[in-house]
Design an enzyme around this catalytic site. Sequence first.
Site, PDB file in Angstrom:
ATOM      1  N   LYS A  66      22.250  39.026  30.658  1.00 11.38           N
ATOM      2  CA  LYS A  66      21.074  38.465  31.623  1.00 11.38           C
ATOM      3  C   LYS A  66      22.618  36.635  31.963  1.00 11.38           C
ATOM      4  O   LYS A  66      21.840  36.231  33.073  1.00 11.38           O
ATOM      5  CB  LYS A  66      19.792  38.816  31.333  1.00 11.38           C
ATOM      6  CG  LYS A  66      19.221  39.711  31.310  1.00 11.38           C
ATOM      7  CD  LYS A  66      18.618  39.911  30.258  1.00 11.38           C
ATOM      8  CE  LYS A  66      17.599  41.510  30.928  1.00 11.38           C
ATOM      9  NZ  LYS A  66      16.397  41.790  30.217  1.00 11.38           N
ATOM     10  N   GLN A  89      13.117  39.751  25.173  1.00 14.44           N
ATOM     11  CA  GLN A  89      13.683  41.240  24.960  1.00 14.44           C
ATOM     12  C   GLN A  89      13.576  42.232  24.201  1.00 14.44           C
ATOM     13  O   GLN A  89      12.893  42.470  23.456  1.00 14.44           O
ATOM     14  CB  GLN A  89      15.422  41.457  24.630  1.00 14.44           C
ATOM     15  CG  GLN A  89      15.829  42.403  24.947  1.00 14.44           C
ATOM     16  CD  GLN A  89      15.997  42.703  26.363  1.00 14.44           C
ATOM     17  OE1 GLN A  89      16.448  41.874  27.143  1.00 14.44           O
ATOM     18  NE2 GLN A  89      16.784  43.954  26.770  1.00 14.44           N
ATOM     19  N   ASP A 133       8.507  38.661  32.924  1.00 14.34           N
ATOM     20  CA  ASP A 133       8.186  39.842  33.303  1.00 14.34           C
ATOM     21  C   ASP A 133       7.174  40.709  33.613  1.00 14.34           C
ATOM     22  O   ASP A 133       6.635  41.969  34.159  1.00 14.34           O
ATOM     23  CB  ASP A 133       8.235  40.431  31.660  1.00 14.34           C
ATOM     24  CG  ASP A 133      10.385  41.231  31.665  1.00 14.34           C
ATOM     25  OD1 ASP A 133      10.847  41.413  32.540  1.00 14.34           O
ATOM     26  OD2 ASP A 133      10.633  41.056  30.388  1.00 14.34           O
TER      27      ASP A 133
END
Length: 280
Positions: free
Chosen positions: A50, A94, A117
């Site tokens: 990422k 994460q 997210d």
Amino acid sequence: MSELINGKLIAEKIKDTIVAEILTFQGKRPNLAIILIGEREDSRLYVALKEKEALKVGIDTHIYRCTDTTPESEIIQMIECLNNDELIDAILVQLPLPDSFDTDKIIKAIDPKKDVDLFHPENLKKLLASCNHEEVLPPVLKAVLIMLNEIKIDLKDKRVCLIANSDVFGKSLAHVLDCRGAKTELMKADDKNLKSKTSKADILISAVGRPHFIKKEMVKKDAVVIDIGITKEKGKVLGDVDFDDVEDKVAFITPVPGGVGPMTIAMLFWNTLEIFKKRL
Ligand code: GUN
């Protein structure tokens, strides 16, 4: 012979549009904070990926690495600092977290406006409350929708079988598909009648993390197969679907690697850019 839904290629095109749009802000760049807790090798690799990809599109990343002995209260405090940090547009923790952490509590600490997210309960509630998904969606959901759109499939009345470990993820993906007219059945990998359901599905989506467990006899002829599962085994990245076994039977299939994974990263950047624009 099936047709490949090339996530890597679609993701490259999306990232090109992100680069072009970021350039219009004349030097101002979106900022994404990523929190990595613990020593999981796969999580470390995903975060590194990422970081590398963000650099290419013009998003600045700020990586916060914590060990699995970092007190939870310290992580929450760090998230609160990032919530109030004017520079930071978007925050990602994460997942999965080491067992000793309360994932819900940590996700809940993120400011819903910076929750890239869309895992915060407030954002999930909003997502499930309507079919108006014009704004940001969780990256993996958007990745699936774009890949289905790429093959120009009309979701109306399509039978979808979605196999998912996570209830929250399964329910939200089923909801966005049903909003578009699909008839989605949510299954668990260990459901007794799994095969009878998967083999009747026009679209089969698997997000289990069990390498190659979807075999030829489990898929309908000319089905669309979307593989969200990723497992690392002996240095190889494997999907839930036994690609070689099913590819002659189905119409469209996403590969692993090179399918949903790169698309999810592209949509993470898309969301980061959307939040950045809203905050400007
Ligand atoms: N781990 C695997 N996929 C994801 C994702 O989409 N978001 C986060 N935060 N963690 C993940």
